[in-house]
Design a protein around this motif. Structure first.
Motif, PDB file in Angstrom:
ATOM      1  N   THR A  78       0.827  -1.209   0.000  1.00  0.00           N
ATOM      2  CA  THR A  78       0.000   0.000   0.000  1.00  0.00           C
ATOM      3  C   THR A  78       0.858   1.254   0.000  1.00  0.00           C
ATOM      4  OG1 THR A  78      -1.757  -1.166   1.203  1.00  0.00           O
ATOM      5  CG2 THR A  78      -1.821   1.245   1.213  1.00  0.00           C
ATOM      6  N   GLN A  79       1.923   1.255   0.808  1.00  0.00           N
ATOM      7  CA  GLN A  79       2.813   2.415   0.853  1.00  0.00           C
ATOM      8  C   GLN A  79       3.560   2.584  -0.474  1.00  0.00           C
ATOM      9  OE1 GLN A  79       5.275   1.749   4.293  1.00  0.00           O
ATOM     10  NE2 GLN A  79       3.724   2.515   5.738  1.00  0.00           N
ATOM     11  N   LEU A  80       3.900   1.468  -1.101  1.00  0.00           N
ATOM     12  CA  LEU A  80       4.560   1.547  -2.409  1.00  0.00           C
ATOM     13  C   LEU A  80       3.638   2.181  -3.445  1.00  0.00           C
ATOM     14  CD1 LEU A  80       6.825   0.949  -4.399  1.00  0.00           C
ATOM     15  CD2 LEU A  80       5.959  -1.394  -4.600  1.00  0.00           C
ATOM     16  N   VAL A  81       2.370   1.776  -3.441  1.00  0.00           N
ATOM     17  CA  VAL A  81       1.400   2.349  -4.374  1.00  0.00           C
ATOM     18  C   VAL A  81       1.223   3.845  -4.106  1.00  0.00           C
ATOM     19  CG1 VAL A  81      -1.011   2.315  -5.124  1.00  0.00           C
ATOM     20  CG2 VAL A  81       0.191   0.168  -4.699  1.00  0.00           C
ATOM     21  N   LYS A  82       1.186   4.238  -2.839  1.00  0.00           N
ATOM     22  CA  LYS A  82       1.064   5.660  -2.511  1.00  0.00           C
ATOM     23  C   LYS A  82       2.275   6.449  -2.991  1.00  0.00           C
ATOM     24  CE  LYS A  82      -1.959   5.247   1.543  1.00  0.00           C
ATOM     25  NZ  LYS A  82      -2.071   5.451   3.023  1.00  0.00           N
ATOM     26  N   ALA A  83       3.472   5.853  -2.868  1.00  0.00           N
ATOM     27  CA  ALA A  83       4.686   6.528  -3.326  1.00  0.00           C
ATOM     28  C   ALA A  83       4.651   6.752  -4.836  1.00  0.00           C
ATOM     29  CB  ALA A  83       5.915   5.699  -2.947  1.00  0.00           C
ATOM     30  N   VAL A  84       4.123   5.771  -5.554  1.00  0.00           N
ATOM     31  CA  VAL A  84       4.018   5.908  -7.015  1.00  0.00           C
ATOM     32  C   VAL A  84       2.946   6.929  -7.379  1.00  0.00           C
ATOM     33  CG1 VAL A  84       3.441   4.705  -9.151  1.00  0.00           C
ATOM     34  CG2 VAL A  84       4.852   3.568  -7.442  1.00  0.00           C
ATOM     35  N   ALA A  85       1.807   6.860  -6.678  1.00  0.00           N
ATOM     36  CA  ALA A  85       0.691   7.762  -6.989  1.00  0.00           C
ATOM     37  C   ALA A  85       1.019   9.211  -6.667  1.00  0.00           C
ATOM     38  CB  ALA A  85      -0.562   7.325  -6.231  1.00  0.00           C
ATOM     39  N   SER A  86       1.925   9.429  -5.716  1.00  0.00           N
ATOM     40  CA  SER A  86       2.278  10.805  -5.349  1.00  0.00           C
ATOM     41  C   SER A  86       3.146  11.488  -6.401  1.00  0.00           C
ATOM     42  CB  SER A  86       3.003  10.808  -4.003  1.00  0.00           C
ATOM     43  OG  SER A  86       4.233  10.102  -4.084  1.00  0.00           O
ATOM     44  N   SER A  87       3.683  10.722  -7.325  1.00  0.00           N
ATOM     45  CA  SER A  87       4.498  11.304  -8.392  1.00  0.00           C
ATOM     46  C   SER A  87       3.594  12.022  -9.390  1.00  0.00           C
ATOM     47  CB  SER A  87       5.291  10.207  -9.103  1.00  0.00           C
ATOM     48  OG  SER A  87       5.891  10.717 -10.272  1.00  0.00           O
ATOM     49  N   ASP A  88       4.017  13.200  -9.803  1.00  0.00           N
ATOM     50  CA  ASP A  88       3.255  13.954 -10.808  1.00  0.00           C
ATOM     51  C   ASP A  88       3.351  13.316 -12.189  1.00  0.00           C
ATOM     52  OD1 ASP A  88       2.553  15.818  -8.906  1.00  0.00           O
ATOM     53  OD2 ASP A  88       4.275  17.114  -9.312  1.00  0.00           O
ATOM     54  N   TYR A  89       4.287  12.429 -12.362  1.00  0.00           N
ATOM     55  CA  TYR A  89       4.515  11.829 -13.678  1.00  0.00           C
ATOM     56  C   TYR A  89       3.474  10.774 -14.011  1.00  0.00           C
ATOM     57  CZ  TYR A  89       7.227  10.228 -17.664  1.00  0.00           C
ATOM     58  OH  TYR A  89       7.626   9.905 -18.936  1.00  0.00           O
ATOM     59  N   PHE A  90       2.979  10.057 -12.994  1.00  0.00           N
ATOM     60  CA  PHE A  90       2.065   8.941 -13.231  1.00  0.00           C
ATOM     61  C   PHE A  90       0.627   9.311 -12.885  1.00  0.00           C
ATOM     62  CE2 PHE A  90       6.135   6.805 -12.572  1.00  0.00           C
ATOM     63  CZ  PHE A  90       6.162   5.970 -13.672  1.00  0.00           C
ATOM     64  N   ILE A  91      -0.290   8.716 -13.641  1.00  0.00           N
ATOM     65  CA  ILE A  91      -1.724   8.801 -13.356  1.00  0.00           C
ATOM     66  C   ILE A  91      -2.200   7.376 -13.081  1.00  0.00           C
ATOM     67  CG2 ILE A  91      -3.999   9.461 -14.226  1.00  0.00           C
ATOM     68  CD1 ILE A  91      -2.594  11.381 -16.136  1.00  0.00           C
ATOM     69  N   VAL A  92      -2.494   7.079 -11.820  1.00  0.00           N
ATOM     70  CA  VAL A  92      -2.969   5.739 -11.463  1.00  0.00           C
ATOM     71  C   VAL A  92      -4.428   5.625 -11.884  1.00  0.00           C
ATOM     72  CG1 VAL A  92      -3.308   4.072  -9.615  1.00  0.00           C
ATOM     73  CG2 VAL A  92      -1.346   5.636  -9.544  1.00  0.00           C
ATOM     74  N   LYS A  93      -4.657   4.925 -13.000  1.00  0.00           N
ATOM     75  CA  LYS A  93      -6.008   4.847 -13.573  1.00  0.00           C
ATOM     76  C   LYS A  93      -6.911   3.927 -12.755  1.00  0.00           C
ATOM     77  CE  LYS A  93      -7.038   6.423 -17.043  1.00  0.00           C
ATOM     78  NZ  LYS A  93      -7.623   7.718 -17.398  1.00  0.00           N
ATOM     79  N   ASN A  94      -6.395   2.777 -12.372  1.00  0.00           N
ATOM     80  CA  ASN A  94      -7.224   1.816 -11.636  1.00  0.00           C
ATOM     81  C   ASN A  94      -6.326   0.759 -10.988  1.00  0.00           C
ATOM     82  OD1 ASN A  94      -6.545   0.099 -13.876  1.00  0.00           O
ATOM     83  ND2 ASN A  94      -8.239   1.058 -14.992  1.00  0.00           N
ATOM     84  N   THR A  95      -6.953  -0.105 -10.195  1.00  0.00           N
ATOM     85  CA  THR A  95      -6.240  -1.197  -9.539  1.00  0.00           C
ATOM     86  C   THR A  95      -6.974  -2.511  -9.822  1.00  0.00           C
ATOM     87  OG1 THR A  95      -7.477  -0.728  -7.513  1.00  0.00           O
ATOM     88  CG2 THR A  95      -5.289   0.260  -7.717  1.00  0.00           C
ATOM     89  N   PRO A  96      -6.778  -3.087 -10.992  1.00  0.00           N
ATOM     90  CA  PRO A  96      -7.468  -4.344 -11.327  1.00  0.00           C
ATOM     91  C   PRO A  96      -7.026  -5.483 -10.425  1.00  0.00           C
ATOM     92  CG  PRO A  96      -5.787  -3.817 -12.961  1.00  0.00           C
ATOM     93  CD  PRO A  96      -5.900  -2.627 -12.068  1.00  0.00           C
ATOM     94  N   GLU A  97      -7.858  -6.505 -10.335  1.00  0.00           N
ATOM     95  CA  GLU A  97      -7.592  -7.618  -9.437  1.00  0.00           C
ATOM     96  C   GLU A  97      -6.503  -8.540  -9.978  1.00  0.00           C
ATOM     97  OE1 GLU A  97      -8.748  -8.218  -6.409  1.00  0.00           O
ATOM     98  OE2 GLU A  97      -9.841  -6.330  -6.445  1.00  0.00           O
ATOM     99  N   THR A  98      -6.452  -8.721 -11.296  1.00  0.00           N
ATOM    100  CA  THR A  98      -5.486  -9.660 -11.879  1.00  0.00           C
ATOM    101  C   THR A  98      -4.663  -8.974 -12.967  1.00  0.00           C
ATOM    102  OG1 THR A  98      -6.996 -10.464 -13.601  1.00  0.00           O
ATOM    103  CG2 THR A  98      -7.085 -11.563 -11.453  1.00  0.00           C
ATOM    104  N   TYR A  99      -3.537  -9.604 -13.280  1.00  0.00           N
ATOM    105  CA  TYR A  99      -2.664  -9.088 -14.340  1.00  0.00           C
ATOM    106  C   TYR A  99      -3.360  -9.163 -15.699  1.00  0.00           C
ATOM    107  CZ  TYR A  99       1.271  -8.786 -17.586  1.00  0.00           C
ATOM    108  OH  TYR A  99       2.102  -8.446 -18.619  1.00  0.00           O
ATOM    109  N   ASP A 100      -4.143 -10.207 -15.918  1.00  0.00           N
ATOM    110  CA  ASP A 100      -4.862 -10.348 -17.196  1.00  0.00           C
ATOM    111  C   ASP A 100      -5.849  -9.206 -17.401  1.00  0.00           C
ATOM    112  OD1 ASP A 100      -3.487 -12.640 -17.836  1.00  0.00           O
ATOM    113  OD2 ASP A 100      -5.018 -13.998 -17.042  1.00  0.00           O
ATOM    114  N   ASP A 101      -6.517  -8.781 -16.322  1.00  0.00           N
ATOM    115  CA  ASP A 101      -7.433  -7.638 -16.429  1.00  0.00           C
ATOM    116  C   ASP A 101      -6.672  -6.366 -16.808  1.00  0.00           C
ATOM    117  OD1 ASP A 101      -9.527  -9.266 -15.728  1.00  0.00           O
ATOM    118  OD2 ASP A 101      -9.471  -8.739 -13.596  1.00  0.00           O
TER     119      ASP A 101
END
Length: 368
Positions: free
Chosen positions: A63-86
């Motif tokens: 969760t903290q890793l995802v927050k660190a990525v989302a806090s970057s202005d470079y990335f837009i976290v579109k969604n969090t799908p359940e599986t890699y195939d999704d």
């Protein structure tokens, strides 16, 4: 509509094209020059990357890793799908540029000092976006891993595995080849009809057609057929130069790519004829055509990703036919998409082609 009349008009167009040494040589030389030069000298920058996060661990570390990525202005976290195939399905649809997959048990492995791996999959259709995006994401994860290591506990660093999808070698030339192909189509299939009709107006030869029993529909159809054939020949030459030099190939099938090319050429021919109908001199026609072609090049994702544009400019791209052809060519050649995968783009391209050809017929003024 009389087929015999159209046949005679096509014969006239062919002879007129061949007898103009400048136009005929330029038309056949342009595909080779553009395809050999443009893909290796054009550059592009990006400013935003759409990210999908597949968090299979749902732990404090992940969760903290995802927050660190989302806090970057470079990335837009579109969604969090359940599986890699999704997430991969969303990437195929074009809504996601990079996938970050955090495996199950990553927190337990990290806290126990065991090495664990975080997986990054980058959409390398746009090689520049894939390189910059995955590199920046790599640095964020490495920074977070260093913070964990500095916390004082016995913690193993996070290993990162990166895979570039659709363009595994991150060849920018392979990405730019379809763009140059499209630029050639825009230049040839729109400017040739413009210069042809306006030149006939200035010379007065079009008046000879106006006093014949040839209808407006027959006259415009003959122009569309002739420049459609010329456009398909130019498309074929350009495509096979790209195939031989850069390895460009229609993994989605030749039928998919030629259907799109046919529809786009009809649009461009109709566009050129409509411009010529509204122009009295060659200067007026070239200036007006250049204005619209400049919009096509800047707003349709030819060299710059449409998703990196400001919102109002991005919305404008949906009203421009070249945007759909660009999406089709890159998806078919790099992702292996088929007609069914790109049904919306084909439908929109058909609507634009029919509408523009209709405008060309209605705006042509024939005086008997």
């Amino acid at each position: 509509m009389d087929i015999r009349k159209i046949g005679f008009l096509l014969e006239k167009e062919f002879k007129q094209f061949i007898r103009d040494p400048f136009m005929s040589k330029t038309a056949f030389l342009m595909p080779f020059v553009m395809m050999l030069v443009m893909p290796v000298i054009a550059v592009m920058d990006v400013k935003s990357v759409n990210l999908a996060v597949v968090d299979s661990d749902h732990s404090t570390v992940s969760t903290q890793l995802v927050k660190a990525v989302a806090s970057s202005d470079y990335f837009i976290v579109k969604n969090t799908p359940e599986t890699y195939d999704d997430a991969l399905a969303q990437m195929r649809a074009g809504s996601v540029d990079i996938i970050l997959q955090i495996p199950y048990g990553v927190e337990n492995d990290v806290m126990a000092g065991r090495s664990t791996e975080v997986f990054i999959a980058a959409n390398a259709v746009n090689s520049t976006k894939g390189i910059i995006g995955s590199g920046h994401l790599n640095s964020i994860i490495a920074g977070y891993s260093a913070e964990l290591a500095n916390s004082g506990a016995t913690i193993a660093p996070l290993d990162i595995s990166v895979r570039n999808l659709y363009n595994s070698h991150l060849s920018y030339s392979l990405y730019m080849s379809p763009a140059c192909l499209i630029l050639i189509m825009i230049a040839i299939c729109s400017f040739l009809p413009v210069m042809n009709i306006v030149a006939e107006k200035e010379k007065g030869t079009i008046e000879q057609i106006n006093v014949t029993p040839v209808s407006k529909l027959e006259f415009i159809v003959s122009k569309l057929v002739f420049y459609g054939v010329i456009g398909l020949v130019m498309f074929t030459l350009s495509f096979f130069v790209g195939k031989i030099i850069y390895g460009m190939s229609p993994y989605g099938g030749y039928g998919a790519i030629y259907l799109a090319a046919f529809l786009f050429i009809l649009f461009l021919a109709g566009f050129g004829l409509a411009i010529a109908n509204f122009s009295e001199t060659l200067q007026q026609a070239v200036f007006l055509a250049f204005f619209f072609i400049l919009l096509f090049v800047l707003l349709c994702g030819l060299f710059t990703p449409t998703k990196s544009m400001v919102p109002w400019a991005y919305k404008m791209t949906y009203a421009l036919a070249p945007r759909y052809f660009i999406d089709i060519i890159r998806s078919v050649c790099l992702k292996g998409s088929t007609v069914s995968d790109l049904a919306f783009e084909y439908i929109m391209l058909t609507i634009f082609s029919l509408a523009m050809d209709g405008v060309a017929v209605l705006t042509y003024k024939k005086q008997s």
